[in-house]
Enzyme design. Structure first.
Site, mmCIF file in Angstrom:
data_model
loop_
_atom_site.group_PDB
_atom_site.id
_atom_site.type_symbol
_atom_site.label_atom_id
_atom_site.label_comp_id
_atom_site.label_asym_id
_atom_site.label_seq_id
_atom_site.Cartn_x
_atom_site.Cartn_y
_atom_site.Cartn_z
ATOM 1 N N ILE A 114 -14.186 0.088 4.779
ATOM 2 C CA ILE A 114 -13.668 0.836 5.929
ATOM 3 C C ILE A 114 -14.727 0.916 7.039
ATOM 4 C CG2 ILE A 114 -12.873 3.115 6.693
ATOM 5 C CD1 ILE A 114 -11.635 3.483 3.854
ATOM 6 N N ASP A 164 -30.962 5.026 3.699
ATOM 7 C CA ASP A 164 -30.123 5.821 2.799
ATOM 8 C C ASP A 164 -29.749 7.107 3.533
ATOM 9 O OD1 ASP A 164 -29.244 7.601 0.739
ATOM 10 O OD2 ASP A 164 -30.377 6.457 -0.746
ATOM 11 N N VAL A 165 -28.465 7.415 3.592
ATOM 12 C CA VAL A 165 -28.031 8.613 4.327
ATOM 13 C C VAL A 165 -28.540 9.911 3.707
ATOM 14 C CG1 VAL A 165 -25.960 7.573 5.369
ATOM 15 C CG2 VAL A 165 -25.784 8.710 3.122
ATOM 16 N N TYR A 217 -16.342 13.703 -6.896
ATOM 17 C CA TYR A 217 -15.897 13.020 -5.666
ATOM 18 C C TYR A 217 -14.939 13.919 -4.882
ATOM 19 C CZ TYR A 217 -13.800 9.432 -2.618
ATOM 20 O OH TYR A 217 -13.357 8.712 -1.533
ATOM 21 N N LYS A 233 -15.542 15.550 -1.077
ATOM 22 C CA LYS A 233 -14.688 15.271 0.075
ATOM 23 C C LYS A 233 -14.070 16.552 0.642
ATOM 24 C CE LYS A 233 -15.361 10.842 0.377
ATOM 25 N NZ LYS A 233 -16.043 10.278 1.562
HETATM 26 P P1 NAD Z 1 -17.261 0.583 0.246
HETATM 27 O O1 NAD Z 1 -17.993 0.732 -1.048
HETATM 28 O O2 NAD Z 1 -16.610 -0.704 0.576
HETATM 29 O O3 NAD Z 1 -18.254 0.939 1.456
HETATM 30 C C1 NAD Z 1 -19.120 2.037 1.393
HETATM 31 C C2 NAD Z 1 -20.392 1.681 2.142
HETATM 32 O O4 NAD Z 1 -21.263 2.823 2.137
HETATM 33 C C3 NAD Z 1 -21.169 0.530 1.457
HETATM 34 O O5 NAD Z 1 -21.503 -0.470 2.405
HETATM 35 C C4 NAD Z 1 -22.383 1.214 0.897
HETATM 36 O O6 NAD Z 1 -23.547 0.386 0.853
HETATM 37 C C5 NAD Z 1 -22.565 2.373 1.867
HETATM 38 N N1 NAD Z 1 -23.361 3.440 1.245
HETATM 39 C C6 NAD Z 1 -23.177 3.994 0.020
HETATM 40 N N2 NAD Z 1 -24.134 4.889 -0.222
HETATM 41 C C7 NAD Z 1 -24.956 4.894 0.867
HETATM 42 C C8 NAD Z 1 -26.127 5.593 1.197
HETATM 43 N N3 NAD Z 1 -26.668 6.488 0.352
HETATM 44 N N4 NAD Z 1 -26.697 5.369 2.398
HETATM 45 C C9 NAD Z 1 -26.172 4.462 3.258
HETATM 46 N N5 NAD Z 1 -25.059 3.761 2.997
HETATM 47 C C10 NAD Z 1 -24.459 3.975 1.804
HETATM 48 O O7 NAD Z 1 -16.235 1.795 0.277
HETATM 49 P P2 NAD Z 1 -14.990 2.125 1.233
HETATM 50 O O8 NAD Z 1 -13.785 2.098 0.384
HETATM 51 O O9 NAD Z 1 -15.039 1.336 2.466
HETATM 52 O O10 NAD Z 1 -15.294 3.652 1.540
HETATM 53 C C11 NAD Z 1 -15.799 4.083 2.781
HETATM 54 C C12 NAD Z 1 -15.575 5.584 2.906
HETATM 55 O O11 NAD Z 1 -14.171 5.838 2.871
HETATM 56 C C13 NAD Z 1 -16.200 6.404 1.779
HETATM 57 O O12 NAD Z 1 -16.737 7.594 2.295
HETATM 58 C C14 NAD Z 1 -15.017 6.667 0.876
HETATM 59 O O13 NAD Z 1 -15.204 7.821 0.094
HETATM 60 C C15 NAD Z 1 -13.901 6.817 1.889
HETATM 61 N N6 NAD Z 1 -12.570 6.630 1.337
HETATM 62 C C16 NAD Z 1 -12.213 5.445 0.756
HETATM 63 C C17 NAD Z 1 -10.916 5.296 0.237
HETATM 64 C C18 NAD Z 1 -10.450 4.019 -0.411
HETATM 65 O O14 NAD Z 1 -9.365 4.031 -1.007
HETATM 66 N N7 NAD Z 1 -11.201 2.927 -0.312
HETATM 67 C C19 NAD Z 1 -10.012 6.356 0.306
HETATM 68 C C20 NAD Z 1 -10.427 7.550 0.904
HETATM 69 C C21 NAD Z 1 -11.703 7.671 1.419
#
Ligand code: NAD
Length: 254
Positions: A20, A66-67, A160, A164
């Site tokens: 995302i 790292d965030v 998780y 959120k």
């Molecule tokens: P993803 O794993 O594809 O991407 C997450 C990104 O965050 C990765 O590039 C990772 O390296 C980065 N990341 C993780 N920990 C980190 C840190 N400590 N510091 C810096 N970067 C870090 O996941 P996604 O599905 O694209 O999820 C993105 C966001 O959307 C997340 O917050 C997730 O909780 C939220 N979300 C996802 C979904 C879903 O169904 N995929 C649904 C609801 C919410």
């Protein structure tokens, strides 16, 4: 529709190397902004993000860290401003997901989830506010999840879901702290979305159920997160702050 344009603004996007966050970074560039794309040093996707943004004729800097480290985030923002100009927009999307029964979950697993998904969003918003508040201009979007307001049936992820829910209320709290100071803060809560996060082994069996439980009978594509986030960042949302925008294909209606 100029009110949806982000032309000539600078955005800071975390989690911009995958899923995302990567699509949002590119989508924000499609709306006209230059983008500072931040992700973990272990992320392999930042170069792809930058190439896509530069192909649109927008500028991109890639930043690693790292965030959970506020000093690293602040340094990244300083570099982004040096290279691109004042940051007016931010999307805090970095996050992790995993699962374990609550009664067996090691404290370290709980704590890392809180550190990344909740404290990480706080530290990023804090660092972003420190450059936005003196200019009295800014829009921040935190990526939460529908898991912040529902419990996903069959998925053992108390940590998780709790993180959120924290992001949703952190968003409202920050929105009210900064409401008189030119900064808007909102969250977007995706439903099940087709990203690497949903390729985790523990959810592989569940993807079909995700689709059948969603009224629109499918997962979201990452493309479908762009419009809601660009809206909240744009002048079209100038009277919108402190909301959580569900983008869940109707999930929470059932
Ligand atoms: P993803 O794993 O594809 O991407 C997450 C990104 O965050 C990765 O590039 C990772 O390296 C980065 N990341 C993780 N920990 C980190 C840190 N400590 N510091 C810096 N970067 C870090 O996941 P996604 O599905 O694209 O999820 C993105 C966001 O959307 C997340 O917050 C997730 O909780 C939220 N979300 C996802 C979904 C879903 O169904 N995929 C649904 C609801 C919410």
């Amino acid at each position: 529709m100029d009110i949806f344009s982000l032309t000539n603004k600078v955005a800071f996007v975390t989690g911009a190397g995958s899923g995302i966050g990567q699509r949002l970074a590119i989508g924000i560039a499609e709306a006209g902004a230059d983008v500072a794309a931040f992700d973990m040093p272990s992320s392999t996707g930042l170069a792809e993000t930058a190439a896509a943004i530069e192909a649109l004729g927008r500028r991109c800097v890639t930043l690693q860290g790292d965030v959970t480290r506020g000093d690293t985030v602040a340094a990244a923002i300083a570099t982004a401003e040096r290279d691109l100009g004042p940051i007016e927009l931010a999307v805090n999307c970095a996050g992790i997901a995993n699962a374990a029964p609550a009664e067996e979950m090691p404290l370290e697993q709980w704590q890392r989830m809180m550190d990344v998904n909740l404290t990480g969003v706080f530290l990023c918003a804090q660092a972003e506010s420190r450059v936005m508040l003196p200019r009295k201009r800014g829009a921040i979007v935190n990526i939460a999840s529908m898991s912040g307001s529902i419990v996903n049936r069959g998925i053992l992820q108390a940590h998780y879901n709790t993180s959120k829910a924290g992001v949703v209320h952190l968003t409202k709290s920050l929105a009210m702290e900064w409401v008189g100071q030119g900064i808007r803060v909102n969250s977007v809560s995706p439903g099940y979305t087709s990203t690497p996060m949903n390729l985790r082994p523990e959810v592989a069996e569940q993807v079909k159920r995700f689709e059948s439980e969603t009224p629109m009978a499918r997962m979201a594509e990452v493309d479908e997160m762009v419009g809601p986030v660009v809206f909240l960042l744009s002048p079209a949302a100038s009277f919108v702050t402190g909301i959580d925008l569900l983008v869940d294909g109707g999930f929470e209606c059932w």
